[in-house]
Design a protein around this motif. Structure first.
Motif, PDB file in Angstrom:
ATOM      1  N   ASN A   1       0.813  -1.221   0.000  1.00  9.03           N
ATOM      2  CA  ASN A   1       0.000   0.000   0.000  1.00  9.03           C
ATOM      3  C   ASN A   1       0.842   1.265   0.000  1.00  9.03           C
ATOM      4  OD1 ASN A   1      -2.558  -1.273   0.059  1.00  9.03           O
ATOM      5  ND2 ASN A   1      -2.225  -1.771   2.202  1.00  9.03           N
ATOM      6  N   ALA A   2       2.087   1.139  -0.402  1.00  3.63           N
ATOM      7  CA  ALA A   2       2.994   2.286  -0.407  1.00  3.63           C
ATOM      8  C   ALA A   2       2.502   3.350  -1.383  1.00  3.63           C
ATOM      9  CB  ALA A   2       4.407   1.853  -0.788  1.00  3.63           C
ATOM     10  N   ALA A   3       2.644   4.591  -0.991  1.00  2.99           N
ATOM     11  CA  ALA A   3       2.335   5.731  -1.862  1.00  2.99           C
ATOM     12  C   ALA A   3       3.642   6.186  -2.486  1.00  2.99           C
ATOM     13  CB  ALA A   3       1.686   6.851  -1.060  1.00  2.99           C
ATOM     14  N   TRP A   4       3.900   5.746  -3.690  1.00  2.00           N
ATOM     15  CA  TRP A   4       5.146   6.043  -4.386  1.00  2.00           C
ATOM     16  C   TRP A   4       5.080   7.430  -5.014  1.00  2.00           C
ATOM     17  CZ3 TRP A   4       9.120   2.821  -3.671  1.00  2.00           C
ATOM     18  CH2 TRP A   4       8.843   1.527  -3.234  1.00  2.00           C
TER      19      TRP A   4
ATOM     20  N   LEU B   1      13.505   7.450 -10.470  1.00  2.00           N
ATOM     21  CA  LEU B   1      13.406   6.651  -9.255  1.00  2.00           C
ATOM     22  C   LEU B   1      12.164   7.099  -8.522  1.00  2.00           C
ATOM     23  CD1 LEU B   1      17.007   6.664  -7.754  1.00  2.00           C
ATOM     24  CD2 LEU B   1      15.836   4.797  -8.916  1.00  2.00           C
ATOM     25  N   GLU B   2      11.500   6.156  -7.894  1.00  2.00           N
ATOM     26  CA  GLU B   2      10.375   6.479  -7.045  1.00  2.00           C
ATOM     27  C   GLU B   2      10.723   6.080  -5.624  1.00  2.00           C
ATOM     28  OE1 GLU B   2       6.570   6.081  -9.979  1.00  2.00           O
ATOM     29  OE2 GLU B   2       7.259   4.252  -9.012  1.00  2.00           O
ATOM     30  N   VAL B   3      10.264   6.865  -4.679  1.00  2.00           N
ATOM     31  CA  VAL B   3      10.475   6.570  -3.267  1.00  2.00           C
ATOM     32  C   VAL B   3       9.120   6.574  -2.576  1.00  2.00           C
ATOM     33  CG1 VAL B   3      12.805   7.536  -3.206  1.00  2.00           C
ATOM     34  CG2 VAL B   3      10.868   8.996  -2.674  1.00  2.00           C
ATOM     35  N   ALA B   4       9.054   5.884  -1.463  1.00  2.00           N
ATOM     36  CA  ALA B   4       7.831   5.862  -0.655  1.00  2.00           C
ATOM     37  C   ALA B   4       8.153   6.434   0.711  1.00  2.00           C
ATOM     38  CB  ALA B   4       7.299   4.440  -0.533  1.00  2.00           C
ATOM     39  N   ASP B   5       7.314   7.357   1.160  1.00  2.00           N
ATOM     40  CA  ASP B   5       7.479   7.972   2.464  1.00  2.00           C
ATOM     41  C   ASP B   5       6.663   7.201   3.505  1.00  2.00           C
ATOM     42  OD1 ASP B   5       9.044  10.126   1.415  1.00  2.00           O
ATOM     43  OD2 ASP B   5       7.194  11.050   0.698  1.00  2.00           O
ATOM     44  N   GLY B   6       6.958   7.482   4.759  1.00  2.00           N
ATOM     45  CA  GLY B   6       6.151   6.923   5.833  1.00  2.00           C
ATOM     46  C   GLY B   6       6.682   5.641   6.437  1.00  2.00           C
ATOM     47  N   TYR B   7       7.947   5.340   6.199  1.00  2.00           N
ATOM     48  CA  TYR B   7       8.577   4.150   6.762  1.00  2.00           C
ATOM     49  C   TYR B   7       9.724   4.608   7.651  1.00  2.00           C
ATOM     50  CZ  TYR B   7       5.768   1.663   3.379  1.00  2.00           C
ATOM     51  OH  TYR B   7       4.695   1.171   2.660  1.00  2.00           O
ATOM     52  N   PRO B   8       9.461   4.822   8.925  1.00  2.00           N
ATOM     53  CA  PRO B   8      10.503   5.327   9.827  1.00  2.00           C
ATOM     54  C   PRO B   8      11.770   4.467   9.795  1.00  2.00           C
ATOM     55  CG  PRO B   8       8.380   5.332  10.921  1.00  2.00           C
ATOM     56  CD  PRO B   8       8.206   4.587   9.626  1.00  2.00           C
ATOM     57  N   GLY B   9      12.892   5.145   9.561  1.00  2.00           N
ATOM     58  CA  GLY B   9      14.180   4.460   9.527  1.00  2.00           C
ATOM     59  C   GLY B   9      14.514   3.796   8.214  1.00  2.00           C
ATOM     60  N   ALA B  10      13.607   3.904   7.221  1.00  2.00           N
ATOM     61  CA  ALA B  10      13.827   3.225   5.949  1.00  2.00           C
ATOM     62  C   ALA B  10      13.350   4.086   4.790  1.00  2.00           C
ATOM     63  CB  ALA B  10      13.090   1.890   5.921  1.00  2.00           C
TER      64      ALA B  10
ATOM     65  N   PRO C   1      12.240   3.138   0.981  1.00  2.00           N
ATOM     66  CA  PRO C   1      12.023   2.226  -0.144  1.00  2.00           C
ATOM     67  C   PRO C   1      12.215   2.976  -1.462  1.00  2.00           C
ATOM     68  CG  PRO C   1      10.180   2.159   1.409  1.00  2.00           C
ATOM     69  CD  PRO C   1      11.012   3.358   1.743  1.00  2.00           C
ATOM     70  N   VAL C   2      12.901   2.334  -2.408  1.00  2.00           N
ATOM     71  CA  VAL C   2      13.209   2.934  -3.706  1.00  2.00           C
ATOM     72  C   VAL C   2      12.917   1.900  -4.786  1.00  2.00           C
ATOM     73  CG1 VAL C   2      15.052   3.941  -5.131  1.00  2.00           C
ATOM     74  CG2 VAL C   2      15.069   4.294  -2.661  1.00  2.00           C
ATOM     75  N   ARG C   3      12.320   2.345  -5.897  1.00  2.00           N
ATOM     76  CA  ARG C   3      12.067   1.431  -7.018  1.00  2.00           C
ATOM     77  C   ARG C   3      12.251   2.166  -8.335  1.00  2.00           C
ATOM     78  NH1 ARG C   3       5.483   0.529  -7.178  1.00  2.00           N
ATOM     79  NH2 ARG C   3       4.971   2.626  -7.950  1.00  2.00           N
ATOM     80  N   ASP C   4      12.349   1.392  -9.400  1.00  2.00           N
ATOM     81  CA  ASP C   4      12.469   1.908 -10.761  1.00  2.00           C
ATOM     82  C   ASP C   4      11.070   2.197 -11.287  1.00  2.00           C
ATOM     83  OD1 ASP C   4      12.839   2.313 -13.497  1.00  2.00           O
ATOM     84  OD2 ASP C   4      14.138   0.576 -13.754  1.00  2.00           O
TER      85      ASP C   4
ATOM     86  N   PRO D   1       7.298  -0.769 -11.957  1.00  2.00           N
ATOM     87  CA  PRO D   1       6.645  -0.635 -10.656  1.00  2.00           C
ATOM     88  C   PRO D   1       6.257  -1.968 -10.028  1.00  2.00           C
ATOM     89  CG  PRO D   1       5.198   0.114 -12.416  1.00  2.00           C
ATOM     90  CD  PRO D   1       6.538  -0.146 -13.032  1.00  2.00           C
ATOM     91  N   GLU D   2       6.106  -2.995 -10.831  1.00  2.00           N
ATOM     92  CA  GLU D   2       5.782  -4.318 -10.295  1.00  2.00           C
ATOM     93  C   GLU D   2       7.040  -5.062  -9.833  1.00  2.00           C
ATOM     94  OE1 GLU D   2       7.292  -4.866 -14.257  1.00  2.00           O
ATOM     95  OE2 GLU D   2       5.813  -3.461 -13.513  1.00  2.00           O
ATOM     96  N   GLY D   3       8.188  -4.513 -10.158  1.00  2.00           N
ATOM     97  CA  GLY D   3       9.463  -5.149  -9.814  1.00  2.00           C
ATOM     98  C   GLY D   3       9.834  -4.944  -8.356  1.00  2.00           C
ATOM     99  N   PRO D   4      11.013  -5.392  -8.004  1.00  2.00           N
ATOM    100  CA  PRO D   4      11.443  -5.290  -6.610  1.00  2.00           C
ATOM    101  C   PRO D   4      11.779  -3.857  -6.207  1.00  2.00           C
ATOM    102  CG  PRO D   4      13.235  -6.098  -7.975  1.00  2.00           C
ATOM    103  CD  PRO D   4      12.020  -6.016  -8.858  1.00  2.00           C
ATOM    104  N   ALA D   5      11.728  -3.628  -4.930  1.00  2.00           N
ATOM    105  CA  ALA D   5      12.145  -2.345  -4.361  1.00  2.00           C
ATOM    106  C   ALA D   5      13.383  -2.591  -3.519  1.00  2.00           C
ATOM    107  CB  ALA D   5      11.033  -1.760  -3.498  1.00  2.00           C
ATOM    108  N   LEU D   6      14.249  -1.624  -3.512  1.00  2.00           N
ATOM    109  CA  LEU D   6      15.384  -1.638  -2.600  1.00  2.00           C
ATOM    110  C   LEU D   6      14.997  -0.808  -1.387  1.00  2.00           C
ATOM    111  CD1 LEU D   6      18.284  -0.936  -5.110  1.00  2.00           C
ATOM    112  CD2 LEU D   6      17.650  -3.124  -4.107  1.00  2.00           C
ATOM    113  N   VAL D   7      15.375  -1.264  -0.212  1.00  2.00           N
ATOM    114  CA  VAL D   7      15.058  -0.526   1.008  1.00  2.00           C
ATOM    115  C   VAL D   7      16.361  -0.171   1.694  1.00  2.00           C
ATOM    116  CG1 VAL D   7      13.861  -0.557   3.212  1.00  2.00           C
ATOM    117  CG2 VAL D   7      12.847  -1.694   1.236  1.00  2.00           C
ATOM    118  N   PHE D   8      16.585   1.127   1.839  1.00  2.00           N
ATOM    119  CA  PHE D   8      17.820   1.625   2.445  1.00  2.00           C
ATOM    120  C   PHE D   8      17.531   2.176   3.833  1.00  2.00           C
ATOM    121  CE2 PHE D   8      18.345   2.068  -2.115  1.00  2.00           C
ATOM    122  CZ  PHE D   8      19.622   1.537  -2.318  1.00  2.00           C
TER     123      PHE D   8
END
Length: 65
Positions: free
Chosen positions: A9-12, A26-35, A37-40, A44-51
Motif C-alpha cells: 500500500n505504499a504511496a510512491w 526513481l520512485e520513493v515511498a514515504d512513511g517508513y521510519p528508519g527506511a 524504499p526505492v524502485r524503478d 513498478p511491479e518489480g522489486p524495491a530496494l530498502v535503504f
C-alpha cells in the motif's frame, strides 16, 4: 537492509533527486521510519530496494550536483 516491509500500500512518488524524464526516474515511498524504499518507475511491479534512512541521506549527499 533486507526488505521486510509491507510495501503493498505504499504511496510512491518520483524522487526529487531523479534525473527527470519519463524513462529515467526513481520512485520513493514515504512513511517508513528508519527506511527509504526505492524502485524503478519503469518497473513498478518489480522489486524495491530498502535503504536505512542514514545510508540514503549519505548517498544523496555524495551524489548531489
Amino acid at each position: 537492509m533486507k526488505n521486510t516491509l509491507d510495501l503493498s500500500n505504499a504511496a510512491w512518488r518520483k524522487s526529487s533527486y531523479s534525473a527527470g524524464g519519463d524513462n529515467n526516474c526513481l520512485e520513493v515511498a514515504d512513511g517508513y521510519p528508519g527506511a527509504v524504499p526505492v524502485r524503478d518507475s519503469k518497473r513498478p511491479e518489480g522489486p524495491a530496494l530498502v535503504f536505512p534512512t542514514d545510508a540514503w541521506s549519505a548517498f544523496i549527499e555524495e551524489h548531489r550536483s
